[in-house]
Scaffold this active site. Structure first.
Site, PDB file in Angstrom:
ATOM      1  N   TYR A  35      33.685  14.007  -7.338  1.00  0.00           N
ATOM      2  CA  TYR A  35      34.294  14.758  -8.436  1.00  0.00           C
ATOM      3  C   TYR A  35      33.335  15.744  -9.098  1.00  0.00           C
ATOM      4  O   TYR A  35      33.698  16.434 -10.041  1.00  0.00           O
ATOM      5  CB  TYR A  35      34.888  13.806  -9.488  1.00  0.00           C
ATOM      6  CG  TYR A  35      33.881  13.120 -10.364  1.00  0.00           C
ATOM      7  CD1 TYR A  35      33.503  13.671 -11.591  1.00  0.00           C
ATOM      8  CD2 TYR A  35      33.316  11.913  -9.990  1.00  0.00           C
ATOM      9  CE1 TYR A  35      32.577  13.048 -12.405  1.00  0.00           C
ATOM     10  CE2 TYR A  35      32.392  11.276 -10.806  1.00  0.00           C
ATOM     11  CZ  TYR A  35      32.029  11.844 -12.008  1.00  0.00           C
ATOM     12  OH  TYR A  35      31.114  11.228 -12.823  1.00  0.00           O
ATOM     13  N   LYS A  62      26.081   0.014  -5.132  1.00  0.00           N
ATOM     14  CA  LYS A  62      27.345  -0.728  -5.255  1.00  0.00           C
ATOM     15  C   LYS A  62      27.387  -2.034  -4.459  1.00  0.00           C
ATOM     16  O   LYS A  62      28.109  -2.951  -4.830  1.00  0.00           O
ATOM     17  CB  LYS A  62      28.522   0.159  -4.858  1.00  0.00           C
ATOM     18  CG  LYS A  62      28.808   1.240  -5.874  1.00  0.00           C
ATOM     19  CD  LYS A  62      30.045   2.026  -5.524  1.00  0.00           C
ATOM     20  CE  LYS A  62      30.311   3.066  -6.597  1.00  0.00           C
ATOM     21  NZ  LYS A  62      31.559   3.782  -6.374  1.00  0.00           N
ATOM     22  N   GLY A  64      30.000   1.396  -0.157  1.00  0.00           N
ATOM     23  CA  GLY A  64      30.573   0.744  -1.338  1.00  0.00           C
ATOM     24  C   GLY A  64      31.876   1.363  -1.804  1.00  0.00           C
ATOM     25  O   GLY A  64      32.840   0.664  -2.107  1.00  0.00           O
ATOM     26  N   SER A 122      26.798  13.354 -14.678  1.00  0.00           N
ATOM     27  CA  SER A 122      27.952  12.463 -14.839  1.00  0.00           C
ATOM     28  C   SER A 122      28.735  12.766 -16.113  1.00  0.00           C
ATOM     29  O   SER A 122      28.150  13.009 -17.172  1.00  0.00           O
ATOM     30  CB  SER A 122      27.487  11.009 -14.881  1.00  0.00           C
ATOM     31  OG  SER A 122      28.579  10.165 -15.171  1.00  0.00           O
ATOM     32  N   ASN A 166      31.350  -1.865  -8.928  1.00  0.00           N
ATOM     33  CA  ASN A 166      31.079  -0.620  -9.653  1.00  0.00           C
ATOM     34  C   ASN A 166      30.997  -0.850 -11.163  1.00  0.00           C
ATOM     35  O   ASN A 166      30.743   0.075 -11.920  1.00  0.00           O
ATOM     36  CB  ASN A 166      32.139   0.449  -9.338  1.00  0.00           C
ATOM     37  CG  ASN A 166      33.431   0.200 -10.083  1.00  0.00           C
ATOM     38  OD1 ASN A 166      33.910  -0.931 -10.148  1.00  0.00           O
ATOM     39  ND2 ASN A 166      34.010   1.245 -10.654  1.00  0.00           N
ATOM     40  N   SER A 170      30.822  10.518 -17.256  1.00  0.00           N
ATOM     41  CA  SER A 170      31.181   9.202 -17.801  1.00  0.00           C
ATOM     42  C   SER A 170      30.783   9.026 -19.267  1.00  0.00           C
ATOM     43  O   SER A 170      31.585   8.506 -20.053  1.00  0.00           O
ATOM     44  CB  SER A 170      30.570   8.088 -16.952  1.00  0.00           C
ATOM     45  OG  SER A 170      31.191   8.043 -15.694  1.00  0.00           O
ATOM     46  N   GLY A 224      38.748  14.126  -6.683  1.00  0.00           N
ATOM     47  CA  GLY A 224      38.284  12.795  -7.047  1.00  0.00           C
ATOM     48  C   GLY A 224      38.299  12.491  -8.533  1.00  0.00           C
ATOM     49  O   GLY A 224      38.049  11.357  -8.935  1.00  0.00           O
ATOM     50  N   ALA A 265      32.256   4.037   5.051  1.00  0.00           N
ATOM     51  CA  ALA A 265      32.580   2.612   4.915  1.00  0.00           C
ATOM     52  C   ALA A 265      31.564   1.917   4.006  1.00  0.00           C
ATOM     53  O   ALA A 265      31.347   0.713   4.107  1.00  0.00           O
ATOM     54  CB  ALA A 265      32.604   1.951   6.296  1.00  0.00           C
ATOM     55  N   ASP A 280      37.021   0.562  -8.701  1.00  0.00           N
ATOM     56  CA  ASP A 280      37.154   1.750  -7.850  1.00  0.00           C
ATOM     57  C   ASP A 280      38.472   1.756  -7.079  1.00  0.00           C
ATOM     58  O   ASP A 280      39.144   2.778  -6.973  1.00  0.00           O
ATOM     59  CB  ASP A 280      36.008   1.827  -6.833  1.00  0.00           C
ATOM     60  CG  ASP A 280      34.753   2.472  -7.394  1.00  0.00           C
ATOM     61  OD1 ASP A 280      34.870   3.256  -8.357  1.00  0.00           O
ATOM     62  OD2 ASP A 280      33.670   2.205  -6.867  1.00  0.00           O
TER      63      ASP A 280
END
Length: 285
Positions: free
Chosen positions: A227, A73, A136, A17, A94, A19, A248, A134, A109
Site C-alpha cells: 500500500y 511475521k 507471512g 507507515s 501481525n 499506521s 492494498g 508464501a 491480516d
C-alpha cells in the site's frame, strides 16, 4: 476502563507507515489517550534477530501491544507465550497483545484482505487465482482467498518448498484440493481469473514489477497487498491493460481496525478509518 494506550509497529523500513496516524486519529474520535510508535529495525541498524530484545523493551515500557510486519511475521512466533486460533492455524502473526506479562500473537491480516476483497471486488470470477508470495502475508492472504470462494489457488514463491508447504496446509485445512504450488507463473495466469500479489516487490524500498508485463490480460483482476505507494507498478500496469484492480490500502485499514480492538477492547469505526486512510494517501501522493 483503561483509557491510556501505548502501542507500536515492529518491522524494517517502516518510516513511511500510515499506521500511527490511522490508529491515533481513530483513538481521538473515541476519546482515548493513545500513542503509536514505530520500532524500525532499519532505522536502528538492527538485524531481524534483535526481535526478542525489542519485544522485551516494549513489555518493559508498558506497551499494550505491537503490530508486526516484514520481516518478522513468522519469526516472532518463537518469542510469544501464546497464539490466537487464527495465528496458530496460519503460522504468522501481525499483532501481538502484551498483557499480564504475556505476549499473545494474533493474525488480523487474513481478515483485512477478506474484507477488502469483498468490498472492492464484487462479482469477481473466482474459479482460479494465482498467488505470488508464501511468506507471512501470503499465508494469511491464501487463507482469505479460499474463504472468499476461490476454487483453486496456484501459489508461487522463490522458495519452492514454502509454496508447497502452504498449498499442503490449505488442502488439509479445507479438506479438498484447493491449492497447488507452481513454478511457472506465466503458464498459470493463462488459465487464471486473477492475480494476488503478496511479496514486498513494489514497496518504495523494493521497487519493480513481480511479473512479466506480457502475462497480464484485460480479463484478469489484480489484487495487491502493498500500500506504499497505493498504486504500485503492478497496479499501474494492470490498470493500463484494462484489468480490475484492488489496492492494498483496504487490507491495511481492516487489519488495523481489528488490531485496534485487540489493543484497546474498543471497536473502532472501520469506514471512518478508511476515509481517513484515503486522505492520508492523497496527502503523500
Amino acid at each position: 476502563m483503561n483509557n491510556k494506550f501505548l502501542v507500536g509497529l515492529i518491522g524494517a523500513d517502516i518510516q513511511m507507515s500510515k499506521s500511527p496516524a490511522l490508529h491515533e486519529t481513530e483513538a481521538r474520535h473515541l476519546k482515548l489517550d493513545y500513542r503509536y510508535e514505530l520500532v524500525d529495525l532499519a532505522e536502528r541498524s538492527l538485524p531481524a534477530s534483535a526481535l526478542p530484545e525489542l519485544l522485551a523493551e516494549l513489555s518493559d515500557r508498558g506497551f499494550a501491544g505491537s503490530n508486526i510486519t516484514h520481516p518478522c511475521k513468522q519469526t516472532v512466533i518463537a518469542h510469544l507465550t501464546g497464539l490466537s486460533e487464527d495465528a496458530e492455524m496460519l503460522g504468522a502473526v501481525n499483532t501481538v497483545v502484551l498483557r499480564d506479562g504475556k505476549r499473545i500473537g494474533h493474525n488480523t491480516d487474513w481478515y483485512g484482505f477478506y474484507r477488502n476483497f469483498e468490498r472492492g471486488m464484487p462479482g469477481a470470477a473466482k474459479t482460479h487465482a494465482v498467488l505470488l508470495g508464501a511468506g507471512g502475508a501470503g499465508v494469511a492472504v491464501a487463507h482469505a482467498a479460499i474463504k472468499l470462494g476461490i476454487e483453486v489457488l496456484s501459489i508461487f514463491d522463490q522458495d519452492t518448498s514454502r509454496a508447497a508447504a502452504l498449498a499442503d496446509q490449505l488442502n488439509r485445512r479445507f479438506s479438498r484440493t484447493c491449492a497447488q504450488p507452481i513454478r511457472d507463473v506465466g503458464a498459470a495466469l493463462d488459465s487464471a481469473d486473477g492475480l494476488i500479489h503478496a511479496t514486498p516487490t513494489g514497496m518504495r524500498s523494493h521497487p519493480g514489477l513481480p511479473i512479466d508485463p506480457e502475462w497480464l490480460h484485460p480479463r484478469h483482476w489484480v489484487a495487491d497487498i502493498v500500500y506504499m505507494p497505493l498504486v504500485t507498478e503492478l497496479l499501474a500496469l494492470a490498470e493500463k491493460k484494462g484489468c480490475r484492480t484492488l489496492p492494498g490500502g483496504g487490507m491495511t485499514v481492516f487489519q488495523a481496525a481489528a488490531a485496534f480492538e485487540l489493543f484497546t477492547g474498543v471497536k473502532p469505526d472501520a469506514e471512518r478509518m478508511s476515509r481517513h486512510f484515503e486522505e492520508l494517501c492523497r496527502a503523500t501522493a
